[in-house]
Design a protein around this motif. Sequence first.
Motif, PDB file in Angstrom:
ATOM      1  N   THR A 150      -3.094   2.355  -6.788  1.00 41.92           N
ATOM      2  CA  THR A 150      -4.091   1.558  -5.769  1.00 41.92           C
ATOM      3  C   THR A 150      -3.283   0.130  -5.626  1.00 41.92           C
ATOM      4  O   THR A 150      -2.597  -0.245  -6.656  1.00 41.92           O
ATOM      5  N   GLU A 169      -4.387  -2.907  -5.813  1.00 35.98           N
ATOM      6  CA  GLU A 169      -4.744  -3.704  -6.969  1.00 35.98           C
ATOM      7  C   GLU A 169      -3.850  -3.514  -8.063  1.00 35.98           C
ATOM      8  O   GLU A 169      -3.482  -4.407  -8.838  1.00 35.98           O
ATOM      9  N   SER A 199       0.834  -1.126  -0.048  1.00 39.23           N
ATOM     10  CA  SER A 199       0.014   0.070   0.014  1.00 39.23           C
ATOM     11  C   SER A 199       0.787   1.355  -0.055  1.00 39.23           C
ATOM     12  O   SER A 199       0.623   2.305  -0.514  1.00 39.23           O
ATOM     13  N   THR A 237      -0.479  -4.344  -7.931  1.00 37.64           N
ATOM     14  CA  THR A 237      -0.364  -6.004  -8.130  1.00 37.64           C
ATOM     15  C   THR A 237      -0.437  -6.703  -9.427  1.00 37.64           C
ATOM     16  O   THR A 237       0.402  -7.365  -9.852  1.00 37.64           O
ATOM     17  N   GLN A 238      -1.494  -5.897 -10.170  1.00 33.95           N
ATOM     18  CA  GLN A 238      -1.498  -6.137 -11.633  1.00 33.95           C
ATOM     19  C   GLN A 238      -0.137  -6.106 -12.454  1.00 33.95           C
ATOM     20  O   GLN A 238       0.109  -6.746 -13.316  1.00 33.95           O
TER      21      GLN A 238
END
Length: 307
Positions: free
Chosen positions: A11, A13, A2, A16-17
């Motif tokens: 973000t 997410e 984070s 991570t992508q």
Amino acid sequence: LSKLATALGSTPEAVTQRLNELAKLGYLVESDPHQGCRLVRTPNALHADDLYARIGKVQTIGRDIRVFSETTSTNDVAERLATDGVEEGVVVFAESQTRGRGRLGRTWVSTPRTGLWFSILLRPRLTPQAVTRLTIGAATSLARAIEKQLGIAPEIKWPNDLLLNGKKIVGILTEMNAELDSVRHVILGVGINVNQTGNDFPDDLKPIATSLRLHTGGEIDRPALAAAALRELDTDYGKILNGEFASVSEEWAERCATVGQSVSIRMGDRLITGRCESLDPDGALLVRTEHGHLERVTGGDVTVLKE
Ligand code: BT5
């Protein structure tokens, strides 16, 4: 994760992508809720963004990098960029070449993903006669880059080879597009044998070619070596344009195996035999012939004669 996301204005997410996308390319990032993220593996493959990050700040060479998985010859691609008006300093890498070439239409064997096969577009303000300085400069930069990176110092064989124990590890192909008295552009093509093992070379090359890996015994980080090579090439190009060719030429002579030797040089139909003395200010080789004349030689194939 984070924290990283906040720092990137993104973000968790989305980060991570992106990390998953990088993992597909071979960049492995471990993320741990307590320890944070850590880059644990980079691929032995060339990617422009990776190379920019490794090179740092350069003046000209490497400020624009394009990596292809396959080309005919990277010199052809760079030539097309030149015609399209692309700025000097662009570097074209290929993981494999279907028609890699040497001088005089010879073949350059470019086994996929084992070496560094690249070409640099330059638009120097030099007379065509002084373009030899660029080949001399490139040989010097590449020898220095290999020495800094791997601690082994290849010998320069005039005009365009680097050797380890008498076997070729680097070839340079300088192609010039010029008018009578001014240079339009120069394409400097470089082939470095990096991670080939014995079987990667065809039989006819086995006695005369080697790779850095065969010499050091271990796999070599190609992107790190590529970045080091571009940094050194950029430094020496800057010197040559700044009127400091003499300092490049001095380092060249220290690294050159041919100076002081008796040689025969084939230039087309002519055969010149004599002793290599030094370079002239344009980068041509000065050879003292048997008759005592000083000949200025700008290209050819050298055989060192045993005395
Ligand atoms: C050279 O020519 O040494 C210049 C080679 C330049 C190759 C680069 S790769 C990127 C760029 N794109 C290109 O298409 N070319 C440049 P020359 O001095 O003429 O030597 C050619 C000779 O070297 C061949 O005739 C072979 O004997 C030998 N040779 C071919 N492939 C080799 C290799 N991979 N390693 C060592 N020697 C090789």
